[in-house]
Design a protein around this motif. Structure first.
Motif, PDB file in Angstrom:
ATOM      1  N   ASP A 136       0.845  -1.191   0.000  1.00 50.50           N
ATOM      2  CA  ASP A 136       0.000   0.000   0.000  1.00 50.50           C
ATOM      3  C   ASP A 136       0.885   1.249   0.000  1.00 50.50           C
ATOM      4  OD1 ASP A 136       0.287   1.241   2.772  1.00 50.50           O
ATOM      5  OD2 ASP A 136      -0.221  -0.815   3.310  1.00 50.50           O
ATOM      6  N   THR A 137       0.278   2.399  -0.166  1.00 51.06           N
ATOM      7  CA  THR A 137       1.035   3.643  -0.351  1.00 51.06           C
ATOM      8  C   THR A 137       2.014   3.908   0.788  1.00 51.06           C
ATOM      9  OG1 THR A 137      -0.813   4.586  -1.588  1.00 51.06           O
ATOM     10  CG2 THR A 137       0.826   6.125  -0.727  1.00 51.06           C
ATOM     11  N   HIS A 138       1.551   3.746   2.020  1.00 54.64           N
ATOM     12  CA  HIS A 138       2.414   4.037   3.163  1.00 54.64           C
ATOM     13  C   HIS A 138       3.534   3.007   3.292  1.00 54.64           C
ATOM     14  CE1 HIS A 138       3.600   5.706   7.000  1.00 54.64           C
ATOM     15  NE2 HIS A 138       3.508   4.510   7.554  1.00 54.64           N
ATOM     16  N   LYS A 139       3.225   1.730   3.001  1.00 53.60           N
ATOM     17  CA  LYS A 139       4.255   0.704   3.103  1.00 53.60           C
ATOM     18  C   LYS A 139       5.354   0.913   2.059  1.00 53.60           C
ATOM     19  CE  LYS A 139       3.071  -1.900   6.567  1.00 53.60           C
ATOM     20  NZ  LYS A 139       2.532  -3.252   6.357  1.00 53.60           N
ATOM     21  N   VAL A 140       4.986   1.376   0.876  1.00 53.23           N
ATOM     22  CA  VAL A 140       6.005   1.658  -0.141  1.00 53.23           C
ATOM     23  C   VAL A 140       6.976   2.718   0.368  1.00 53.23           C
ATOM     24  CG1 VAL A 140       6.397   2.689  -2.415  1.00 53.23           C
ATOM     25  CG2 VAL A 140       4.622   0.962  -2.128  1.00 53.23           C
ATOM     26  N   TRP A 141       6.466   3.734   1.035  1.00 51.64           N
ATOM     27  CA  TRP A 141       7.328   4.778   1.602  1.00 51.64           C
ATOM     28  C   TRP A 141       8.226   4.196   2.701  1.00 51.64           C
ATOM     29  CZ3 TRP A 141      10.283   8.576   1.669  1.00 51.64           C
ATOM     30  CH2 TRP A 141      10.540   9.374   2.787  1.00 51.64           C
ATOM     31  N   LEU A 142       7.678   3.297   3.517  1.00 52.68           N
ATOM     32  CA  LEU A 142       8.468   2.667   4.571  1.00 52.68           C
ATOM     33  C   LEU A 142       9.610   1.856   3.978  1.00 52.68           C
ATOM     34  CD1 LEU A 142       9.005   1.758   7.495  1.00 52.68           C
ATOM     35  CD2 LEU A 142       7.295  -0.049   7.153  1.00 52.68           C
ATOM     36  N   TYR A 143       9.304   1.013   2.986  1.00 53.86           N
ATOM     37  CA  TYR A 143      10.348   0.185   2.380  1.00 53.86           C
ATOM     38  C   TYR A 143      11.384   1.061   1.681  1.00 53.86           C
ATOM     39  CZ  TYR A 143       6.634  -3.256   3.035  1.00 53.86           C
ATOM     40  OH  TYR A 143       5.640  -4.035   3.568  1.00 53.86           O
ATOM     41  N   GLN A 144      10.916   2.101   1.026  1.00 53.72           N
ATOM     42  CA  GLN A 144      11.822   3.029   0.346  1.00 53.72           C
ATOM     43  C   GLN A 144      12.756   3.701   1.343  1.00 53.72           C
ATOM     44  OE1 GLN A 144       9.664   6.040  -1.854  1.00 53.72           O
ATOM     45  NE2 GLN A 144      11.427   7.421  -1.854  1.00 53.72           N
ATOM     46  N   TYR A 145      12.231   4.096   2.477  1.00 55.49           N
ATOM     47  CA  TYR A 145      13.036   4.771   3.493  1.00 55.49           C
ATOM     48  C   TYR A 145      14.081   3.817   4.078  1.00 55.49           C
ATOM     49  CZ  TYR A 145      14.221   7.385   7.739  1.00 55.49           C
ATOM     50  OH  TYR A 145      14.894   8.041   8.734  1.00 55.49           O
ATOM     51  N   VAL A 146      13.683   2.587   4.379  1.00 57.70           N
ATOM     52  CA  VAL A 146      14.611   1.607   4.958  1.00 57.70           C
ATOM     53  C   VAL A 146      15.742   1.292   3.983  1.00 57.70           C
ATOM     54  CG1 VAL A 146      14.821  -0.773   5.753  1.00 57.70           C
ATOM     55  CG2 VAL A 146      12.894   0.607   6.500  1.00 57.70           C
ATOM     56  N   LEU A 147      15.417   1.113   2.705  1.00 58.70           N
ATOM     57  CA  LEU A 147      16.450   0.854   1.703  1.00 58.70           C
ATOM     58  C   LEU A 147      17.423   2.029   1.589  1.00 58.70           C
ATOM     59  CD1 LEU A 147      14.344  -0.808  -1.141  1.00 58.70           C
ATOM     60  CD2 LEU A 147      16.134  -1.908   0.197  1.00 58.70           C
ATOM     61  N   ALA A 148      16.880   3.238   1.540  1.00 55.93           N
ATOM     62  CA  ALA A 148      17.735   4.421   1.410  1.00 55.93           C
ATOM     63  C   ALA A 148      18.633   4.582   2.631  1.00 55.93           C
ATOM     64  CB  ALA A 148      16.870   5.669   1.215  1.00 55.93           C
ATOM     65  N   ALA A 149      18.069   4.424   3.827  1.00 55.36           N
ATOM     66  CA  ALA A 149      18.862   4.571   5.045  1.00 55.36           C
ATOM     67  C   ALA A 149      19.985   3.542   5.096  1.00 55.36           C
ATOM     68  CB  ALA A 149      17.963   4.435   6.272  1.00 55.36           C
ATOM     69  N   GLY A 150      19.695   2.309   4.685  1.00 50.27           N
ATOM     70  CA  GLY A 150      20.714   1.257   4.724  1.00 50.27           C
ATOM     71  C   GLY A 150      21.873   1.526   3.785  1.00 50.27           C
ATOM     72  N   TYR A 151      21.567   1.841   2.553  1.00 50.57           N
ATOM     73  CA  TYR A 151      22.646   1.989   1.572  1.00 50.57           C
ATOM     74  C   TYR A 151      23.349   3.332   1.660  1.00 50.57           C
ATOM     75  CZ  TYR A 151      21.195  -2.453  -0.292  1.00 50.57           C
ATOM     76  OH  TYR A 151      20.917  -3.788  -0.411  1.00 50.57           O
ATOM     77  N   LEU A 152      22.702   4.355   2.215  1.00 49.37           N
ATOM     78  CA  LEU A 152      23.415   5.608   2.470  1.00 49.37           C
ATOM     79  C   LEU A 152      24.508   5.409   3.515  1.00 49.37           C
ATOM     80  CD1 LEU A 152      20.587   8.318   2.457  1.00 49.37           C
ATOM     81  CD2 LEU A 152      22.490   8.098   0.847  1.00 49.37           C
ATOM     82  N   PHE A 153      24.272   4.482   4.449  1.00 50.26           N
ATOM     83  CA  PHE A 153      25.292   4.177   5.455  1.00 50.26           C
ATOM     84  C   PHE A 153      26.553   3.608   4.815  1.00 50.26           C
ATOM     85  CE2 PHE A 153      27.206   0.908   8.225  1.00 50.26           C
ATOM     86  CZ  PHE A 153      27.633   1.719   9.273  1.00 50.26           C
ATOM     87  N   CYS A 154      26.396   2.926   3.678  1.00 50.90           N
ATOM     88  CA  CYS A 154      27.548   2.292   3.031  1.00 50.90           C
ATOM     89  C   CYS A 154      28.482   3.301   2.376  1.00 50.90           C
ATOM     90  CB  CYS A 154      27.063   1.309   1.962  1.00 50.90           C
ATOM     91  SG  CYS A 154      26.036  -0.038   2.574  1.00 50.90           S
TER      92      CYS A 154
END
Length: 444
Positions: free
Chosen positions: A70-88
């Motif tokens: 759903d719309t909110h879950k897409v934002w959640l998954y997008q945020y988690v992916l971005a936060a993880g790989y920005l750390f790299c």
């Protein structure tokens, strides 16, 4: 050859693979905390500007569980992916061990991202099962009120989500296998670079060949279990807390107006962990001693392959007596440990049933809610009981780490050699490399 500075270093088991281990893991914890604070404070405010949900999300139907994307879950998954790989990103420039960057940094983040995705699948399944069992209860109680298309539609929805999850898990298992082999290689060559300092230590070959493999495998497994447990608590605690509104009274305890199931799961985890710690306190030392007597027995047999005067029956008999004596001690202590372990594990399975007893007999909850509570309670209690469930594995890990640290202490600080000089062909001193052996090929 490049010599390492004569200063205290992190254990080779981590330093060989991860860049600046203390800083790396410390910054990972801080980064995760910062990312969570941002999400819970301004995450919803920045969602309209950055989220891809309006383009990728599925619509939410009133009265039905939300779809997985759903719309909110897409934002959640997008945020988690971005936060993880920005750390790299910073570690590509800051790390002192760039050789393994793509596996130790990017690989670790990728595996953790998959764990989070799997936890989200479990949370979605918890809602799906609740709705599905309510549908079954309605269909059984009032025949022909639920169409076959509705029933099959529910199954089709979960099949699509599970198909994606299975694909992701298979790819992750493949990456895990390569990840562990890379870590084992990094450790092995860190020790082999200093082989002349450690080759006379009892069991040196076993430390490099066996313990490095076991350590990387156990640490990776335990590490992922810790991350999974924390993620599960973050996702399922609010769910179980909300479901506790249906269970406001516990047998033999009385009225518990809020969070009854959460408190029950926490209490059972604390009790079980304390019990296991008490009854298993002697096991790490026994496992450590077991490796020493096994190494002595193995070493004599290896010498006996080349020297007819070694591995004589009298010597072997005495060495094996030491092995047998230690195993008898292990068997004895594991006996009462397993009595406590299996008794508690089996008894704890009935905790949620006992808690829901009054609500079940009075018909205060539906079959769907009953199933949701069982699933959420299992997820939360297993996460709380991480130490208890992993105690035997932790015992084995402690003994392996003790052996490897003792092994490392035999390497003089002033003479330690950087593994890259040994493992990387670009830096190898070809004059010291042994002739290549023919590869061993497994039979087809």
């Amino acid at each position: 050859m490049t010599e390492l500075p004569s200063v205290p270093q992190e254990s080779f088991v981590f330093r060989s693979f991860f860049p600046n281990p203390r800083l790396f893991f410390g910054s990972a914890i801080i980064w995760t905390a910062v990312a969570m604070v941002i999400w819970f404070t301004i995450g919803s405010a920045i969602e309209p500007y950055l989220s891809l949900g309006p383009w990728l999300g599925q619509p939410v139907v009133d009265g039905a569980p939300p779809p997985f994307f759903d719309t909110h879950k897409v934002w959640l998954y997008q945020y988690v992916l971005a936060a993880g790989y920005l750390f790299c990103v910073p570690w590509f420039f800051l790390g002192d061990n760039r050789r393994w960057y793509w596996w130790s940094v990017v690989g670790t983040v990728t595996i953790i991202e998959v764990v989070y995705f799997n936890v989200q699948v479990d949370a979605w399944l918890n809602d799906w099962y609740g709705d599905f069992y309510d549908l079954i209860q309605t269909a059984l109680g009032a025949p022909n009120t639920i169409s076959l298309d509705s029933f099959l539609g529910k199954i089709g929805t979960v099949a699509a989500v599970l198909a994606v999850n299975i694909f992701v898990l298979v790819i992750n298992a493949f990456l895990n296998a390569h990840y562990l082999l890379r870590w084992r290689r990094a450790m092995s060559f860190y020790y082999m670079a200093n082989w002349q300092s450690v080759r006379t230590i009892e069991g040196a070959s076993q430390r490099i060949q066996e313990d490095t493999q076991n350590f990387s495998s156990i640490v990776e497994s335990l590490g992922l279990n810790i991350v999974s447990s924390l993620m599960t608590l973050i996702v399922f605690l609010p769910i179980l807390w909300g479901l506790s509104d249906h269970i406001t009274s516990l047998p033999w305890i009385g009225n518990v107006p809020q969070g009854s199931l959460v408190w029950l799961a926490l209490f059972s985890a604390i009790a079980g962990t304390f019990l296991f710690a008490v009854v298993g306190i002697k096991l790490p030392g026994l496992n450590f001693a077991n490796q020493r007597v096994e190494a002595a027995f193995r070493k004599e047999l290896v010498f006996g392959e080349d020297d007819a005067g070694r591995a004589q029956p009298v010597t072997v008999r005495e060495l094996f007596k030491n092995v047998q004596r230690n195993y008898f001690r292990i068997y004895f202590h594991y006996t009462y440990f397993n009595v406590a372990r299996y008794a508690f594990i089996n008894a704890s399975q009935f905790f949620p049933y006992l808690a829901m007893g009054p609500a079940v007999v009075t018909g205060a909850i539906t079959l769907g809610i009953f199933q949701q509570i069982l699933s959420a309670f299992s997820q939360v209690s297993d996460s709380f009981r991480f130490l208890m469930n992993s105690w035997t594995t932790i015992i084995n890990l402690i003994s392996i780490y003790q052996r490897l640290r003792g092994f490392e202490k035999q390497i003089p600080e002033s003479g330690r050699v950087d593994a890259n000089d040994y493992d990387d062909p670009r830096y190898m001193d070809t004059g010291t490399v042994a002739p290549a052996m023919a590869p061993v090929v497994a039979p087809e």
